[in-house]
Design a protein around this motif. Structure first.
Motif, PDB file in Angstrom:
ATOM      1  N   ASP A  60      36.765  33.542  37.994  1.00  0.00           N
ATOM      2  CA  ASP A  60      35.526  33.933  37.323  1.00  0.00           C
ATOM      3  C   ASP A  60      35.237  35.423  37.359  1.00  0.00           C
ATOM      4  OD1 ASP A  60      35.243  33.104  40.130  1.00  0.00           O
ATOM      5  OD2 ASP A  60      33.221  33.883  39.903  1.00  0.00           O
ATOM      6  N   PHE A  61      35.989  36.192  38.124  1.00  0.00           N
ATOM      7  CA  PHE A  61      35.815  37.640  38.115  1.00  0.00           C
ATOM      8  C   PHE A  61      37.124  38.308  38.491  1.00  0.00           C
ATOM      9  CE2 PHE A  61      35.225  36.628  42.546  1.00  0.00           C
ATOM     10  CZ  PHE A  61      35.633  37.734  43.259  1.00  0.00           C
ATOM     11  N   LEU A  62      37.255  39.573  38.105  1.00  0.00           N
ATOM     12  CA  LEU A  62      38.462  40.328  38.435  1.00  0.00           C
ATOM     13  C   LEU A  62      38.254  40.988  39.785  1.00  0.00           C
ATOM     14  CD1 LEU A  62      41.247  41.153  37.569  1.00  0.00           C
ATOM     15  CD2 LEU A  62      40.269  43.069  36.311  1.00  0.00           C
ATOM     16  N   SER A  63      39.039  40.580  40.749  1.00  0.00           N
ATOM     17  CA  SER A  63      38.895  41.077  42.103  1.00  0.00           C
ATOM     18  C   SER A  63      39.178  42.570  42.186  1.00  0.00           C
ATOM     19  CB  SER A  63      39.864  40.321  43.026  1.00  0.00           C
ATOM     20  OG  SER A  63      39.922  40.946  44.292  1.00  0.00           O
ATOM     21  N   GLY A  64      38.415  43.250  43.045  1.00  0.00           N
ATOM     22  CA  GLY A  64      38.610  44.678  43.259  1.00  0.00           C
ATOM     23  C   GLY A  64      39.405  45.009  44.506  1.00  0.00           C
ATOM     24  N   SER A  65      40.071  44.002  45.075  1.00  0.00           N
ATOM     25  CA  SER A  65      40.813  44.232  46.323  1.00  0.00           C
ATOM     26  C   SER A  65      41.840  45.352  46.192  1.00  0.00           C
ATOM     27  CB  SER A  65      41.516  42.946  46.762  1.00  0.00           C
ATOM     28  OG  SER A  65      40.582  41.971  47.143  1.00  0.00           O
ATOM     29  N   ARG A  66      42.573  45.365  45.084  1.00  0.00           N
ATOM     30  CA  ARG A  66      43.624  46.378  44.942  1.00  0.00           C
ATOM     31  C   ARG A  66      43.047  47.761  44.665  1.00  0.00           C
ATOM     32  NH1 ARG A  66      47.509  42.985  41.039  1.00  0.00           N
ATOM     33  NH2 ARG A  66      45.632  41.715  40.836  1.00  0.00           N
ATOM     34  N   GLU A  67      41.944  47.829  43.917  1.00  0.00           N
ATOM     35  CA  GLU A  67      41.273  49.115  43.732  1.00  0.00           C
ATOM     36  C   GLU A  67      40.782  49.646  45.071  1.00  0.00           C
ATOM     37  OE1 GLU A  67      41.106  47.626  39.504  1.00  0.00           O
ATOM     38  OE2 GLU A  67      40.980  46.711  41.468  1.00  0.00           O
ATOM     39  N   LEU A  68      40.208  48.767  45.882  1.00  0.00           N
ATOM     40  CA  LEU A  68      39.678  49.176  47.177  1.00  0.00           C
ATOM     41  C   LEU A  68      40.797  49.637  48.112  1.00  0.00           C
ATOM     42  CD1 LEU A  68      36.955  49.391  48.582  1.00  0.00           C
ATOM     43  CD2 LEU A  68      37.233  47.041  49.391  1.00  0.00           C
ATOM     44  N   ALA A  69      41.918  48.950  48.082  1.00  0.00           N
ATOM     45  CA  ALA A  69      43.071  49.347  48.899  1.00  0.00           C
ATOM     46  C   ALA A  69      43.641  50.687  48.439  1.00  0.00           C
ATOM     47  CB  ALA A  69      44.149  48.270  48.837  1.00  0.00           C
ATOM     48  N   GLU A  70      43.655  50.896  47.134  1.00  0.00           N
ATOM     49  CA  GLU A  70      44.172  52.145  46.576  1.00  0.00           C
ATOM     50  C   GLU A  70      43.358  53.338  47.067  1.00  0.00           C
ATOM     51  OE1 GLU A  70      46.500  54.650  43.950  1.00  0.00           O
ATOM     52  OE2 GLU A  70      46.800  52.599  44.676  1.00  0.00           O
ATOM     53  N   VAL A  71      42.044  53.180  47.138  1.00  0.00           N
ATOM     54  CA  VAL A  71      41.166  54.290  47.512  1.00  0.00           C
ATOM     55  C   VAL A  71      41.097  54.471  49.023  1.00  0.00           C
ATOM     56  CG1 VAL A  71      38.753  55.069  47.479  1.00  0.00           C
ATOM     57  CG2 VAL A  71      39.797  54.139  45.407  1.00  0.00           C
ATOM     58  N   THR A  72      41.077  53.378  49.779  1.00  0.00           N
ATOM     59  CA  THR A  72      40.864  53.471  51.235  1.00  0.00           C
ATOM     60  C   THR A  72      42.149  53.458  52.056  1.00  0.00           C
ATOM     61  OG1 THR A  72      40.723  51.062  51.486  1.00  0.00           O
ATOM     62  CG2 THR A  72      38.672  52.245  50.981  1.00  0.00           C
ATOM     63  N   GLY A  73      43.226  52.928  51.484  1.00  0.00           N
ATOM     64  CA  GLY A  73      44.453  52.765  52.260  1.00  0.00           C
ATOM     65  C   GLY A  73      44.441  51.548  53.162  1.00  0.00           C
ATOM     66  N   ALA A  74      43.392  50.737  53.059  1.00  0.00           N
ATOM     67  CA  ALA A  74      43.297  49.518  53.875  1.00  0.00           C
ATOM     68  C   ALA A  74      44.369  48.518  53.469  1.00  0.00           C
ATOM     69  CB  ALA A  74      41.916  48.897  53.718  1.00  0.00           C
ATOM     70  N   LYS A  75      44.733  47.648  54.409  1.00  0.00           N
ATOM     71  CA  LYS A  75      45.735  46.626  54.146  1.00  0.00           C
ATOM     72  C   LYS A  75      45.074  45.391  53.524  1.00  0.00           C
ATOM     73  CE  LYS A  75      48.832  48.111  57.855  1.00  0.00           C
ATOM     74  NZ  LYS A  75      49.506  47.731  59.136  1.00  0.00           N
ATOM     75  N   ILE A  76      45.814  44.744  52.621  1.00  0.00           N
ATOM     76  CA  ILE A  76      45.313  43.547  51.948  1.00  0.00           C
ATOM     77  C   ILE A  76      45.934  42.314  52.591  1.00  0.00           C
ATOM     78  CG2 ILE A  76      45.083  42.333  49.751  1.00  0.00           C
ATOM     79  CD1 ILE A  76      45.449  44.924  48.294  1.00  0.00           C
ATOM     80  N   TYR A  77      45.086  41.374  52.989  1.00  0.00           N
ATOM     81  CA  TYR A  77      45.509  40.116  53.597  1.00  0.00           C
ATOM     82  C   TYR A  77      45.157  38.971  52.641  1.00  0.00           C
ATOM     83  CZ  TYR A  77      45.651  42.859  57.939  1.00  0.00           C
ATOM     84  OH  TYR A  77      45.937  43.803  58.904  1.00  0.00           O
ATOM     85  N   LEU A  78      46.183  38.228  52.182  1.00  0.00           N
ATOM     86  CA  LEU A  78      45.968  37.195  51.171  1.00  0.00           C
ATOM     87  C   LEU A  78      46.692  35.908  51.525  1.00  0.00           C
ATOM     88  CD1 LEU A  78      46.482  39.455  48.018  1.00  0.00           C
ATOM     89  CD2 LEU A  78      44.302  38.722  48.993  1.00  0.00           C
ATOM     90  N   SER A  79      46.189  34.822  50.987  1.00  0.00           N
ATOM     91  CA  SER A  79      46.743  33.498  51.277  1.00  0.00           C
ATOM     92  C   SER A  79      48.186  33.357  50.804  1.00  0.00           C
ATOM     93  CB  SER A  79      45.887  32.423  50.608  1.00  0.00           C
ATOM     94  OG  SER A  79      46.482  31.147  50.773  1.00  0.00           O
TER      95      SER A  79
END
Length: 462
Positions: A60-79
């Motif tokens: 129902d929405f386009l997640s911003g996880s990758r945009e947020l990781a791109e800007v912060t350098g944080a790691k993404i944890y996904l199922s």
């Protein structure tokens, strides 16, 4: 522990920023795409976003996880649950049932909760400096306040056949497991009232396990077959754009790390695009639209439902121009960003002085509407969804849902007088503009709709 609930009213979507203030680390769950919200919250509270995660592949929405990781350098944890067909196709740290994410002195335990989707996970949060007992669970689209996630979206929206019955069975077992959690645990879901991800979501933002066991219908059904039957019946039709969200949230895609600023078009620029067939979306109030609108423009008001109806009506391959005021453009752009609709060519802030003959809408009141009922030369069309129509409708009104109206134009007479209505006028305004755009000339809009009809104690078919 720092905790912030971020709620997008336009999609009834919740995301969360949780931080360990002692260590200065934070995690974001189910980020929306306009990520400046999270960056500001983190900065204001001396936190660094170090972890990013999602409860499932969203529809129902386009997640911003990758945009947020791109800007912060944080790691993404996904199922990494759900099997081969339900894997994210871009780099991430995989999560499976029982895994622990450590954010400073906080931990989030992964619980596989399939049903809404096969890969769906929930996060059980423990604030260790306070207690070693878990205190919150972030359920995504698994358990809502008063409802649970629907298992039919993969089949209805994404076209993956044979998944809804399997999902419903998995949901039954996930609910049984959830009911074993301590009753004091706070439940923080991914959506609230108004979302199409369930049929009876509550309006309050959170609950507890114990409260849901008492009031949520899903915990009252101990019979699997009865549970499945009730879960699958009466679900609202999923918007067309859901299929695109499923795809874009799973695969590599272009990133948009800032809210874009769209150009105000000159008269010449607008007329050139308009004459070349570019779609015009008029976001003004429906009353203003009726008084004078550009021929072939579509009235999708810039309210909380704007992005949903844009996702229903506009194809992702189509460029469009907005009719809106300059001060409204940032809000409208954010709403479009959140469903990945990035093809705005620009905007104009008025429809006069364009050297175009403006059209007016034929809006009728309840007394005139009554004169058209039960006549052979009139077709009354109710553009609400099927569930609303079946609950109560005006005698002899035909149901053609506005979201799929353009796919069913053959059902609407070009010879008879057509009179349309919805619940309170907003969807009828969209439908009216679509019919006029498609060349229907004999159309009238009873804008008062079912709301006014029932308030005046008129009879309905139930």
């Amino acid at each position: 522990m720092f905790f912030q609930h971020i709620y997008d009213k336009s999609l009834a979507q919740a995301s969360y920023l949780i931080g360990c203030q002692a260590k200065g680390e934070a995690i974001v769950i189910d980020a929306k795409r306009d990520i400046d919200t999270y960056l500001q919250i983190a900065q204001e509270n001396n936190l660094t976003i170090t972890h990013i995660t999602e409860t499932h592949i969203h529809a129902d929405f386009l997640s911003g996880s990758r945009e947020l990781a791109e800007v912060t350098g944080a790691k993404i944890y996904l199922s990494d649950e759900g099997g081969e067909d339900w894997q994210y196709q871009f780099p991430h740290i995989g999560l499976t049932n029982g895994n622990i994410i450590k954010v400073g002195n906080l931990t989030l335990k992964v619980i596989h909760t399939p049903g809404h989707t096969p890969e769906s996970i929930s996060f059980l949060l423990t604030d260790h400096p306070a207690t070693d007992e878990p205190v919150m669970i972030f359920t995504g689209d698994f358990v809502f306040v008063g409802d649970i996630g629907r298992p039919d979206l993969l089949e209805k929206a994404a076209g993956i056949t044979g998944t809804q019955e399997k999902g419903a069975k998995e949901m039954f077992h996930s609910v049984q497991d959830f009911s074993k959690l301590p009753e004091f645990i706070q439940v923080w879901p991914g959506h609230g009232a108004g979302s199409a991800c369930g049929k009876a979501l509550g309006a309050v933002p959170s609950s507890t396990v114990g409260y849901e066991k008492i009031r949520n219908w899903a915990f009252q059904h101990k019979d699997e077959d009865g549970f499945i039957e009730y879960l699958l019946e009466g679900q609202p039709e999923p918007p067309k754009y859901f299929a695109m969200m499923k795809k874009l949230n799973k695969v590599e895609r272009p990133l948009l790390t800032e809210v874009p600023k769209h150009k105000k078009l000159s008269k010449g620029e607008f007329l050139k695009a308009y004459n070349n067939g570019v779609k015009i979306i008029d976001t003004r109030n429906k009353v203003d639209f009726t008084r004078g609108f550009i021929s072939n423009s579509i009235n999708i008001q810039g309210n909380n439902s704007f992005s949903t109806w844009m996702g229903w009506i506009v194809d992702y391959s189509e460029p469009f121009i907005l009719v809106a005021q300059e001060e409204e453009m940032e809000d409208l752009t954010r709403k479009l960003m959140r469903i990945g609709m990035d093809q705005t060519m620009g905007y104009i802030d008025q429809v006069e002085n364009l050297e175009l003959d403006l059209q007016t809408a034929d809006v009728i009141d309840i007394e005139e509407f009554k004169t058209y009922l039960n006549r052979e030369d009139v077709q009354v069309v109710d553009v609400r969804n099927k569930t609303e129509y079946e609950a109560a409708h005006i005698e002899n009104a035909e149901n053609i849902f506005v979201g799929t109206l353009e796919d069913h134009l053959y059902k609407i007479s070009r010879d008879k007088q057509v009179v349309i209505h919805c619940q309170s006028g907003d969807r009828a305004a969209i439908a009216y503009s679509l019919l006029r755009k498609r060349g229907f000339k004999n159309v009238k809009n009873y804008s008062g709709g079912m709301k006014e009809w029932l308030e005046n104690n008129n009879t309905v078919i139930q």
